[in-house]
Scaffold this motif. Structure first.
Motif, mmCIF file in Angstrom:
data_model
loop_
_atom_site.group_PDB
_atom_site.id
_atom_site.type_symbol
_atom_site.label_atom_id
_atom_site.label_comp_id
_atom_site.label_asym_id
_atom_site.label_seq_id
_atom_site.Cartn_x
_atom_site.Cartn_y
_atom_site.Cartn_z
ATOM 1 N N MET A 103 40.729 31.379 23.291
ATOM 2 C CA MET A 103 41.147 32.075 24.494
ATOM 3 C C MET A 103 40.095 33.135 24.823
ATOM 4 S SD MET A 103 45.306 32.413 24.340
ATOM 5 C CE MET A 103 45.476 33.186 22.738
ATOM 6 N N VAL A 104 39.578 33.058 26.026
ATOM 7 C CA VAL A 104 38.556 34.007 26.471
ATOM 8 C C VAL A 104 39.217 35.015 27.405
ATOM 9 C CG1 VAL A 104 36.409 34.290 27.776
ATOM 10 C CG2 VAL A 104 36.693 32.325 26.237
ATOM 11 N N SER A 105 39.122 36.275 27.046
ATOM 12 C CA SER A 105 39.707 37.326 27.873
ATOM 13 C C SER A 105 38.615 38.060 28.644
ATOM 14 C CB SER A 105 40.519 38.305 27.017
ATOM 15 O OG SER A 105 39.787 38.745 25.890
ATOM 16 N N CYS A 106 38.955 38.471 29.848
ATOM 17 C CA CYS A 106 37.992 39.141 30.712
ATOM 18 C C CYS A 106 38.742 40.015 31.708
ATOM 19 C CB CYS A 106 37.124 38.114 31.450
ATOM 20 S SG CYS A 106 38.088 36.911 32.408
ATOM 21 N N GLY A 107 38.012 40.814 32.484
ATOM 22 C CA GLY A 107 38.710 41.655 33.459
ATOM 23 C C GLY A 107 37.770 42.565 34.221
ATOM 24 N N ARG A 108 38.116 42.795 35.478
ATOM 25 C CA ARG A 108 37.401 43.775 36.297
ATOM 26 C C ARG A 108 38.126 45.108 36.229
ATOM 27 N NH1 ARG A 108 37.767 39.496 40.111
ATOM 28 N NH2 ARG A 108 35.804 38.398 40.493
ATOM 29 N N LYS A 155 33.353 26.451 37.990
ATOM 30 C CA LYS A 155 33.150 27.467 39.024
ATOM 31 C C LYS A 155 34.430 27.792 39.780
ATOM 32 C CE LYS A 155 28.376 26.007 39.689
ATOM 33 N NZ LYS A 155 27.362 25.456 40.621
ATOM 34 N N SER A 156 35.371 26.831 39.793
ATOM 35 C CA SER A 156 36.614 27.034 40.528
ATOM 36 C C SER A 156 37.612 27.911 39.776
ATOM 37 C CB SER A 156 37.266 25.683 40.834
ATOM 38 O OG SER A 156 37.539 24.976 39.620
ATOM 39 N N ARG A 157 37.386 28.151 38.502
ATOM 40 C CA ARG A 157 38.324 28.930 37.712
ATOM 41 C C ARG A 157 38.301 30.404 38.115
ATOM 42 N NH1 ARG A 157 41.223 24.703 36.450
ATOM 43 N NH2 ARG A 157 40.313 23.340 34.859
ATOM 44 N N TYR A 158 39.472 31.014 38.064
ATOM 45 C CA TYR A 158 39.610 32.432 38.426
ATOM 46 C C TYR A 158 38.731 33.319 37.548
ATOM 47 C CZ TYR A 158 41.962 36.923 39.191
ATOM 48 O OH TYR A 158 42.234 38.241 39.477
ATOM 49 N N SER A 159 38.638 32.966 36.271
ATOM 50 C CA SER A 159 37.861 33.794 35.333
ATOM 51 C C SER A 159 36.363 33.676 35.555
ATOM 52 C CB SER A 159 38.184 33.391 33.889
ATOM 53 O OG SER A 159 39.504 33.720 33.560
ATOM 54 N N HIS A 160 35.912 32.600 36.193
ATOM 55 C CA HIS A 160 34.482 32.394 36.381
ATOM 56 C C HIS A 160 33.846 33.565 37.126
ATOM 57 C CE1 HIS A 160 30.808 30.920 38.359
ATOM 58 N NE2 HIS A 160 30.705 30.064 37.345
ATOM 59 N N SER A 161 34.438 33.941 38.253
ATOM 60 C CA SER A 161 33.861 35.025 39.051
ATOM 61 C C SER A 161 33.968 36.368 38.325
ATOM 62 C CB SER A 161 34.554 35.123 40.417
ATOM 63 O OG SER A 161 35.933 35.387 40.262
ATOM 64 N N ILE A 162 35.039 36.538 37.546
ATOM 65 C CA ILE A 162 35.200 37.793 36.801
ATOM 66 C C ILE A 162 34.082 37.944 35.774
ATOM 67 C CG2 ILE A 162 36.687 39.091 35.219
ATOM 68 C CD1 ILE A 162 39.097 37.725 36.492
ATOM 69 N N ILE A 163 33.844 36.884 35.021
ATOM 70 C CA ILE A 163 32.802 36.930 33.991
ATOM 71 C C ILE A 163 31.416 37.074 34.624
ATOM 72 C CG2 ILE A 163 31.688 35.601 32.141
ATOM 73 C CD1 ILE A 163 34.453 34.339 31.586
ATOM 74 N N LYS A 164 31.204 36.379 35.735
ATOM 75 C CA LYS A 164 29.900 36.465 36.403
ATOM 76 C C LYS A 164 29.661 37.859 36.975
ATOM 77 C CE LYS A 164 26.842 33.653 39.232
ATOM 78 N NZ LYS A 164 26.715 32.421 40.047
ATOM 79 N N ASP A 165 30.711 38.480 37.516
ATOM 80 C CA ASP A 165 30.570 39.820 38.099
ATOM 81 C C ASP A 165 30.401 40.904 37.046
ATOM 82 O OD1 ASP A 165 30.851 38.661 40.565
ATOM 83 O OD2 ASP A 165 32.934 39.290 40.868
ATOM 84 N N THR A 166 31.172 40.814 35.965
ATOM 85 C CA THR A 166 31.150 41.872 34.944
ATOM 86 C C THR A 166 30.116 41.637 33.856
ATOM 87 O OG1 THR A 166 32.846 40.760 33.604
ATOM 88 C CG2 THR A 166 33.608 42.300 35.307
ATOM 89 N N GLY A 167 29.779 40.367 33.628
ATOM 90 C CA GLY A 167 28.797 40.045 32.593
ATOM 91 C C GLY A 167 29.309 40.255 31.182
ATOM 92 N N GLU A 168 30.626 40.159 30.999
ATOM 93 C CA GLU A 168 31.162 40.337 29.652
ATOM 94 C C GLU A 168 32.486 39.593 29.486
ATOM 95 O OE1 GLU A 168 31.215 44.647 29.610
ATOM 96 O OE2 GLU A 168 33.330 44.666 30.213
ATOM 97 N N PHE A 169 32.798 39.301 28.242
ATOM 98 C CA PHE A 169 34.053 38.626 27.912
ATOM 99 C C PHE A 169 34.281 38.718 26.409
ATOM 100 C CE2 PHE A 169 30.668 35.428 27.906
ATOM 101 C CZ PHE A 169 30.841 34.795 26.677
ATOM 102 N N VAL A 170 35.509 38.378 25.989
ATOM 103 C CA VAL A 170 35.848 38.362 24.567
ATOM 104 C C VAL A 170 36.339 36.967 24.204
ATOM 105 C CG1 VAL A 170 37.251 39.365 22.716
ATOM 106 C CG2 VAL A 170 36.525 40.800 24.655
ATOM 107 N N VAL A 171 35.759 36.390 23.155
ATOM 108 C CA VAL A 171 36.238 35.113 22.626
ATOM 109 C C VAL A 171 37.244 35.433 21.524
ATOM 110 C CG1 VAL A 171 35.628 33.028 21.358
ATOM 111 C CG2 VAL A 171 34.131 33.858 23.182
#
Length: 224
Positions: A19-24, A53-69
């Protein structure tokens, strides 16, 4: 043995189900389930995840440049599946699955407190592949659940009841069949040599017994 020839497809299984978590900032954090994730470098520690690219998290990760596995266990299997088939556009996944956002040490994106291992990542490169974009990231920090630490402080990752994904199904890890390097270890070689020596020795004893029986003189029959 016969084999069928199929068209090219994704058949590299089993693979981790994470599960990859992310957030703006200022928005509800999200969770996406990713099966296409893997280590790509040890120094510096790096990994990659591939996201549509269609996933909601895609733009979040691309915008913030970070995530947690976040690694997953059998207890998290349902949440892992649910977060993979529901969109963060429609649900607060942390709340729906009763998961706890965990404050990260090096990045803003939260981890999942219930996960046995949280890997904080910073995106270093994005590669457009086709249906998916690959996010190549550096590992900045790792947190682990201390209940899997033994009395000497060693982390028993395999005791965390991890799960894997294989061709549309989730599985718990099975029985250990070996460890890294066991096929060429000296200990293994000694065991084989010892077993061989015992068999040779046993065979020699049997042969000696046979020879002795053959050499044993026959008793002369008494005359009547």
């Amino acid at each position: 043995m016969a084999k069928e020839v199929w068209q090219p497809g994704n058949m590299l299984y089993p693979i981790p189900a994470v599960m990859v978590s992310c957030g703006r900032e200022g928005e509800t954090p999200n969770i996406i389930t990713v099966a296409w994730a893997g280590n790509i470098c040890s120094s510096p520690a790096m990994l990659s995840i591939s996201v549509r690219k269609s996933r909601y998290s895609h733009s979040i990760i691309k915008d913030t440049g970070e995530f947690v596995v976040n690694l997953t266990s059998s207890e998290l299997a349902r949440a892992t599946d649910w977060c993979g088939v529901r969109s963060g556009r429609d649900y607060d996944k942390f709340r729906e699955m009763r998961l706890t956002p965990q404050v990260s040490q090096k990045i803003s994106a939260p981890g999942i407190a219930e996960s046995p291992v949280n890997i904080e990542c910073k995106v270093r490169q994005v590669i457009e592949l086709g249906s998916h974009d690959m996010f190549i990231a550096e590992v900045l920090c790792v947190t682990v659940d201390d209940k899997y630490l033994d009395e000497k402080g060693r982390f028993d990752l395999n005791g965390a009841d991890l799960i894997a994904y294989s061709h549309g199904e989730y599985f718990k890890l099975g029985k250990k069949v070996g460890k890294f390097g066991y096929s060429v270890s000296k200990k293994s070689g000694k065991k084989i040599a010892s077993k061989t020596n015992k068999l040779v020795a046993k065979s020699s004893v049997k042969n000696d017994d046979k020879q002795q029986k053959q050499r044993k003189p026959k008793k002369n029959k008494k005359k009547k």
